[in-house]
Design a protein around this motif. Sequence first.
Motif, PDB file in Angstrom:
ATOM      1  N   VAL A 102       0.838  -1.196   0.000  1.00  0.00           N
ATOM      2  CA  VAL A 102       0.000   0.000   0.000  1.00  0.00           C
ATOM      3  C   VAL A 102       0.876   1.251   0.000  1.00  0.00           C
ATOM      4  O   VAL A 102       0.485   2.289  -0.538  1.00  0.00           O
ATOM      5  CB  VAL A 102      -0.947  -0.011   1.216  1.00  0.00           C
ATOM      6  CG1 VAL A 102      -1.731   1.294   1.323  1.00  0.00           C
ATOM      7  CG2 VAL A 102      -1.924  -1.186   1.116  1.00  0.00           C
ATOM      8  N   ALA A 103       2.062   1.158   0.576  1.00  0.00           N
ATOM      9  CA  ALA A 103       2.974   2.303   0.558  1.00  0.00           C
ATOM     10  C   ALA A 103       3.356   2.664  -0.874  1.00  0.00           C
ATOM     11  O   ALA A 103       3.535   3.843  -1.196  1.00  0.00           O
ATOM     12  CB  ALA A 103       4.222   1.993   1.378  1.00  0.00           C
ATOM     13  N   CYS A 104       3.464   1.666  -1.741  1.00  0.00           N
ATOM     14  CA  CYS A 104       3.807   1.936  -3.148  1.00  0.00           C
ATOM     15  C   CYS A 104       2.685   2.703  -3.852  1.00  0.00           C
ATOM     16  O   CYS A 104       2.942   3.697  -4.537  1.00  0.00           O
ATOM     17  CB  CYS A 104       4.077   0.625  -3.879  1.00  0.00           C
ATOM     18  SG  CYS A 104       5.645  -0.154  -3.439  1.00  0.00           S
ATOM     19  N   SER A 105       1.443   2.249  -3.685  1.00  0.00           N
ATOM     20  CA  SER A 105       0.336   2.972  -4.320  1.00  0.00           C
ATOM     21  C   SER A 105       0.162   4.349  -3.694  1.00  0.00           C
ATOM     22  O   SER A 105      -0.244   5.300  -4.378  1.00  0.00           O
ATOM     23  CB  SER A 105      -0.962   2.160  -4.207  1.00  0.00           C
ATOM     24  OG  SER A 105      -1.323   1.930  -2.863  1.00  0.00           O
ATOM     25  N   THR A 106       0.490   4.496  -2.408  1.00  0.00           N
ATOM     26  CA  THR A 106       0.426   5.809  -1.759  1.00  0.00           C
ATOM     27  C   THR A 106       1.437   6.764  -2.364  1.00  0.00           C
ATOM     28  O   THR A 106       1.134   7.938  -2.615  1.00  0.00           O
ATOM     29  CB  THR A 106       0.675   5.670  -0.247  1.00  0.00           C
ATOM     30  OG1 THR A 106      -0.334   4.840   0.336  1.00  0.00           O
ATOM     31  CG2 THR A 106       0.661   7.031   0.437  1.00  0.00           C
ATOM     32  N   LEU A 107       2.649   6.278  -2.621  1.00  0.00           N
ATOM     33  CA  LEU A 107       3.683   7.126  -3.211  1.00  0.00           C
ATOM     34  C   LEU A 107       3.278   7.574  -4.617  1.00  0.00           C
ATOM     35  O   LEU A 107       3.455   8.744  -4.986  1.00  0.00           O
ATOM     36  CB  LEU A 107       5.006   6.379  -3.248  1.00  0.00           C
ATOM     37  CG  LEU A 107       6.219   7.143  -3.786  1.00  0.00           C
ATOM     38  CD1 LEU A 107       6.434   8.435  -3.015  1.00  0.00           C
ATOM     39  CD2 LEU A 107       7.471   6.264  -3.731  1.00  0.00           C
TER      40      LEU A 107
END
Length: 329
Positions: A296-301
């Motif tokens: 989810v951190a990747c899609s947040t970035l």
Amino acid sequence: MNDQNLNPLHPVRRPFDPAYAADEPGAATHPFPPVTGAEDKTALLIPQGPVPTPDDYTPRRIPHIGHALAFVVNTGVILVLTQAVFLALAPPMRNPHTGAHMIPTTLDPKMLLASMAIAYVVTLIEAWTFFPLLWHKSFAEGIRWDFATARRNAYRLIPLGLVLGWTVQAISSLIPMPKTIPMDRFFHTASDVWLVTAFGTLLAPMFEEICFRGFLLPAFAIAYDWLSLPRKPYAHEIWRTTVTFSRAGFVFSGILTSIFFAMVHAEQLDRAWVALFVLFCVSLVLTWVRVKTQSVACSTLVHACYNLSVFISLFIATGGYRHLERMTR
């Protein structure tokens, strides 16, 4: 990004399952280590901690639909309460016709952003505290946050978000849009724009990705897989002993989640359906990033950089937010 261990379709086996001991050299078939002759064999008679049960070794599909519903409802309640408090504290308005004081019915941009920021932070703090008690694992593990993967792939994710944002802006310039939209109220003063820039690139993307890609995406996929499961004993055993998702489940969940993502932004865009369809497509890209990386951190970035691209363009077009009247030209 292509690590097999991050593949959501890669099977996850039950720990200490004797059925897999034969094809995994050195695999343990029992959760307790063997007792050697040098050890006190009476130690086995003394409990060394909580006695494991079969459920301790049964993988759990989380967050499921109940967890997602609890998160969304809690967010709505806190947001309503926060805005009610800010309205109560807001200075009274004067009726332009009678001159009488009135209770304000809407918040100015600064107070509205403040109420949303407080609601988002409070919701995340509550979720960070509450859900680990249900999941028996940290909140970050439960929603598949995985910041390490985002950090390793930042050199690809940041350009992806920026290019996605500028592509959408180019497309949006070609589609019909209302002359004024509710979102315009945040761009009347430079201070408002700076606040919405900070909110839109830092807090909002993180909260929306945790909600949509952290909770709703797996929840809908779990529900789809459960409803499509054959009503046979072997199917229930596979369900009980794995944590995999079907490809069809992810496709269904990605589409449904993206529909909700677009509808949440409908009021801001005055329900301009073509613009909402573009947002739906953006959400599909964010979902692809989340599934591909299992982070989810990747899609947040990517989401944060997508929003940042909008503010970069606005910053350049208005001379550093000093000439906001250019937005209406």
